[in-house]
Design a protein around this motif. Structure first.
Motif, PDB file in Angstrom:
ATOM      1  N   THR A  44       0.854  -1.189   0.000  1.00  0.00           N
ATOM      2  CA  THR A  44       0.000   0.000   0.000  1.00  0.00           C
ATOM      3  C   THR A  44       0.889   1.238   0.000  1.00  0.00           C
ATOM      4  O   THR A  44       1.824   1.328   0.805  1.00  0.00           O
ATOM      5  CB  THR A  44      -0.929   0.017   1.229  1.00  0.00           C
ATOM      6  N   GLN A  45       0.602   2.158  -0.896  1.00  0.00           N
ATOM      7  CA  GLN A  45       1.391   3.376  -1.022  1.00  0.00           C
ATOM      8  C   GLN A  45       0.484   4.602  -0.963  1.00  0.00           C
ATOM      9  O   GLN A  45      -0.612   4.595  -1.517  1.00  0.00           O
ATOM     10  CB  GLN A  45       2.161   3.392  -2.348  1.00  0.00           C
ATOM     11  N   VAL A  46       0.970   5.644  -0.308  1.00  0.00           N
ATOM     12  CA  VAL A  46       0.279   6.933  -0.298  1.00  0.00           C
ATOM     13  C   VAL A  46       1.212   7.961  -0.928  1.00  0.00           C
ATOM     14  O   VAL A  46       2.302   8.220  -0.409  1.00  0.00           O
ATOM     15  CB  VAL A  46      -0.096   7.366   1.131  1.00  0.00           C
ATOM     16  N   GLY A  47       0.788   8.511  -2.046  1.00  0.00           N
ATOM     17  CA  GLY A  47       1.602   9.497  -2.728  1.00  0.00           C
ATOM     18  C   GLY A  47       0.987  10.882  -2.641  1.00  0.00           C
ATOM     19  O   GLY A  47      -0.231  11.019  -2.486  1.00  0.00           O
ATOM     20  N   TRP A  48       1.817  11.908  -2.711  1.00  0.00           N
ATOM     21  CA  TRP A  48       1.317  13.277  -2.718  1.00  0.00           C
ATOM     22  C   TRP A  48       2.082  14.087  -3.770  1.00  0.00           C
ATOM     23  O   TRP A  48       3.199  13.737  -4.154  1.00  0.00           O
ATOM     24  CB  TRP A  48       1.438  13.936  -1.337  1.00  0.00           C
ATOM     25  N   PRO A 144     -13.555  17.510   6.448  1.00  0.00           N
ATOM     26  CA  PRO A 144     -14.069  16.513   5.503  1.00  0.00           C
ATOM     27  C   PRO A 144     -13.322  16.562   4.176  1.00  0.00           C
ATOM     28  O   PRO A 144     -12.994  17.639   3.664  1.00  0.00           O
ATOM     29  CB  PRO A 144     -15.544  16.913   5.332  1.00  0.00           C
ATOM     30  N   VAL A 145     -13.047  15.393   3.632  1.00  0.00           N
ATOM     31  CA  VAL A 145     -12.390  15.250   2.328  1.00  0.00           C
ATOM     32  C   VAL A 145     -13.105  14.133   1.580  1.00  0.00           C
ATOM     33  O   VAL A 145     -13.485  13.124   2.181  1.00  0.00           O
ATOM     34  CB  VAL A 145     -10.888  14.911   2.485  1.00  0.00           C
ATOM     35  N   THR A 146     -13.280  14.316   0.280  1.00  0.00           N
ATOM     36  CA  THR A 146     -13.898  13.273  -0.546  1.00  0.00           C
ATOM     37  C   THR A 146     -12.861  12.670  -1.479  1.00  0.00           C
ATOM     38  O   THR A 146     -12.137  13.389  -2.177  1.00  0.00           O
ATOM     39  CB  THR A 146     -15.074  13.827  -1.366  1.00  0.00           C
ATOM     40  N   LEU A 147     -12.781  11.349  -1.481  1.00  0.00           N
ATOM     41  CA  LEU A 147     -11.855  10.610  -2.342  1.00  0.00           C
ATOM     42  C   LEU A 147     -12.626   9.932  -3.468  1.00  0.00           C
ATOM     43  O   LEU A 147     -13.703   9.384  -3.244  1.00  0.00           O
ATOM     44  CB  LEU A 147     -11.102   9.550  -1.530  1.00  0.00           C
ATOM     45  N   ASP A 148     -12.064   9.982  -4.665  1.00  0.00           N
ATOM     46  CA  ASP A 148     -12.608   9.229  -5.795  1.00  0.00           C
ATOM     47  C   ASP A 148     -11.917   7.877  -5.821  1.00  0.00           C
ATOM     48  O   ASP A 148     -10.697   7.803  -6.010  1.00  0.00           O
ATOM     49  CB  ASP A 148     -12.368   9.979  -7.104  1.00  0.00           C
ATOM     50  N   VAL A 149     -12.698   6.820  -5.625  1.00  0.00           N
ATOM     51  CA  VAL A 149     -12.132   5.481  -5.452  1.00  0.00           C
ATOM     52  C   VAL A 149     -12.510   4.581  -6.626  1.00  0.00           C
ATOM     53  O   VAL A 149     -13.667   4.547  -7.049  1.00  0.00           O
ATOM     54  CB  VAL A 149     -12.629   4.854  -4.132  1.00  0.00           C
ATOM     55  N   THR A 150     -11.513   3.866  -7.131  1.00  0.00           N
ATOM     56  CA  THR A 150     -11.717   2.923  -8.234  1.00  0.00           C
ATOM     57  C   THR A 150     -11.239   1.535  -7.820  1.00  0.00           C
ATOM     58  O   THR A 150     -10.136   1.390  -7.281  1.00  0.00           O
ATOM     59  CB  THR A 150     -10.943   3.362  -9.490  1.00  0.00           C
ATOM     60  N   LEU A 151     -12.066   0.536  -8.038  1.00  0.00           N
ATOM     61  CA  LEU A 151     -11.671  -0.850  -7.783  1.00  0.00           C
ATOM     62  C   LEU A 151     -10.633  -1.282  -8.819  1.00  0.00           C
ATOM     63  O   LEU A 151     -10.841  -1.140 -10.017  1.00  0.00           O
ATOM     64  CB  LEU A 151     -12.895  -1.767  -7.867  1.00  0.00           C
ATOM     65  N   ILE A 152      -9.496  -1.782  -8.348  1.00  0.00           N
ATOM     66  CA  ILE A 152      -8.450  -2.270  -9.249  1.00  0.00           C
ATOM     67  C   ILE A 152      -8.614  -3.764  -9.507  1.00  0.00           C
ATOM     68  O   ILE A 152      -8.521  -4.236 -10.641  1.00  0.00           O
ATOM     69  CB  ILE A 152      -7.052  -1.991  -8.675  1.00  0.00           C
ATOM     70  N   GLY A 153      -8.890  -4.527  -8.463  1.00  0.00           N
ATOM     71  CA  GLY A 153      -9.081  -5.964  -8.651  1.00  0.00           C
ATOM     72  C   GLY A 153      -9.207  -6.682  -7.323  1.00  0.00           C
ATOM     73  O   GLY A 153      -8.801  -6.178  -6.281  1.00  0.00           O
ATOM     74  N   THR A 170      -8.069   8.873  -5.131  1.00  0.00           N
ATOM     75  CA  THR A 170      -7.433  10.164  -5.376  1.00  0.00           C
ATOM     76  C   THR A 170      -8.274  11.270  -4.747  1.00  0.00           C
ATOM     77  O   THR A 170      -9.501  11.163  -4.645  1.00  0.00           O
ATOM     78  CB  THR A 170      -7.276  10.450  -6.883  1.00  0.00           C
ATOM     79  N   GLY A 171      -7.603  12.321  -4.330  1.00  0.00           N
ATOM     80  CA  GLY A 171      -8.313  13.450  -3.735  1.00  0.00           C
ATOM     81  C   GLY A 171      -7.403  14.658  -3.648  1.00  0.00           C
ATOM     82  O   GLY A 171      -6.183  14.551  -3.810  1.00  0.00           O
ATOM     83  N   THR A 172      -7.997  15.815  -3.403  1.00  0.00           N
ATOM     84  CA  THR A 172      -7.247  17.062  -3.300  1.00  0.00           C
ATOM     85  C   THR A 172      -7.679  17.814  -2.050  1.00  0.00           C
ATOM     86  O   THR A 172      -8.870  17.839  -1.708  1.00  0.00           O
ATOM     87  CB  THR A 172      -7.496  17.954  -4.536  1.00  0.00           C
ATOM     88  N   HIS A 192      -2.304  17.134  -3.806  1.00  0.00           N
ATOM     89  CA  HIS A 192      -2.986  16.034  -4.488  1.00  0.00           C
ATOM     90  C   HIS A 192      -2.539  14.708  -3.874  1.00  0.00           C
ATOM     91  O   HIS A 192      -1.340  14.426  -3.797  1.00  0.00           O
ATOM     92  CB  HIS A 192      -2.666  16.055  -5.985  1.00  0.00           C
ATOM     93  N   LEU A 193      -3.486  13.913  -3.444  1.00  0.00           N
ATOM     94  CA  LEU A 193      -3.201  12.621  -2.821  1.00  0.00           C
ATOM     95  C   LEU A 193      -3.605  11.470  -3.731  1.00  0.00           C
ATOM     96  O   LEU A 193      -4.640  11.533  -4.397  1.00  0.00           O
ATOM     97  CB  LEU A 193      -3.955  12.482  -1.500  1.00  0.00           C
ATOM     98  N   THR A 194      -2.795  10.430  -3.739  1.00  0.00           N
ATOM     99  CA  THR A 194      -3.127   9.190  -4.428  1.00  0.00           C
ATOM    100  C   THR A 194      -2.813   8.028  -3.493  1.00  0.00           C
ATOM    101  O   THR A 194      -1.703   7.919  -2.974  1.00  0.00           O
ATOM    102  CB  THR A 194      -2.320   9.015  -5.725  1.00  0.00           C
ATOM    103  N   ILE A 195      -3.806   7.196  -3.259  1.00  0.00           N
ATOM    104  CA  ILE A 195      -3.620   6.039  -2.379  1.00  0.00           C
ATOM    105  C   ILE A 195      -3.798   4.766  -3.197  1.00  0.00           C
ATOM    106  O   ILE A 195      -4.865   4.530  -3.760  1.00  0.00           O
ATOM    107  CB  ILE A 195      -4.629   6.045  -1.222  1.00  0.00           C
TER     108      ILE A 195
END
Length: 203
Positions: A44-48, A144-153, A170-172, A192-195
């Protein structure tokens, strides 16, 4: 003789293949097992990413993430996510900058050792997507923050045999909203965050 050797080699390959055989991960929510999952910290990685004076988009990351996911594929809105990120794990390609980011002018890891995200609402946005709203706590401030989440597998890990599911979120956010105001606006306020999250089901 050559035919016999080739046959033996083929048999050996066939016998060894099942150990690493893997059914392709699914992106069909109907095939995913519900239940409680925990973060697979090793994968698991958290990028900014933030603007550096308007000249470049500078990126870094966090590691050693922990947390849990209560997943209900039949009722996605009932799913829950909780994540903890140790602030001192922040990393960049510059050792000097990494140390500065840990200090009290930036993230102040000594005083605020964790960044957390706890979901409050999950809204399906398609077959394999959702918007996950939650409370993000950073630098002692919760907003509050909203993340856009996509199922990878999802599927069974062929190595450890654990049921695993992976998402990308992903979220900002505005770092100044959380009290991290150093060099704003010279260094961009938009963070910008990417998890890239992997979760293993607990039996």
């Amino acid at each position: 003789m050559k035919t016999l050797t080739a046959s033996i080699l083929c048999l050996a390959l066939c016998l060894s293949t099942p150990a690493l055989a893997q059914t392709a991960p699914t992106r069909d929510p109907a095939q995913i097992q519900g239940g409680t999952y925990t973060v697979d910290a090793s994968h698991t990685q958290v990028g900014w990413r933030v603007s550096h004076m308007g000249f470049s988009n500078y990126a870094g990351g966090f590691s050693d993430v922990s947390g849990s996911l209560v997943l209900d594929p039949k009722n996605p809105a009932g799913s829950k996510l909780s994540i903890k990120i140790p602030v001192a794990s922040v990393a960049t390609t510059s050792a000097k900058l990494t140390d500065e980011l840990k200090g009290d002018q930036w993230l102040d890891a000594g005083k605020y050792p964790e960044m957390t995200f706890v979901s409050t609402k999950v809204t399906p946005a398609g077959k394999d997507k959702a918007k996950v709203t939650g409370d993000l706590t950073l630098h002692g401030v919760t907003k509050p923050v909203t993340l856009d989440v996509t199922l990878i597998g999802a599927g069974t890990n062929p190595l450890n045999k654990k049921v695993t599911v992976g998402f990308e979120a992903t979220g900002t956010l505005k770092r100044s909203d959380f009290g991290v105001k150093t060099y704003v606006p010279l260094i961009g306020d938009q963070l910008h965050l990417t998890i890239a999250g992997a979760f293993e089901r607990q039996d």
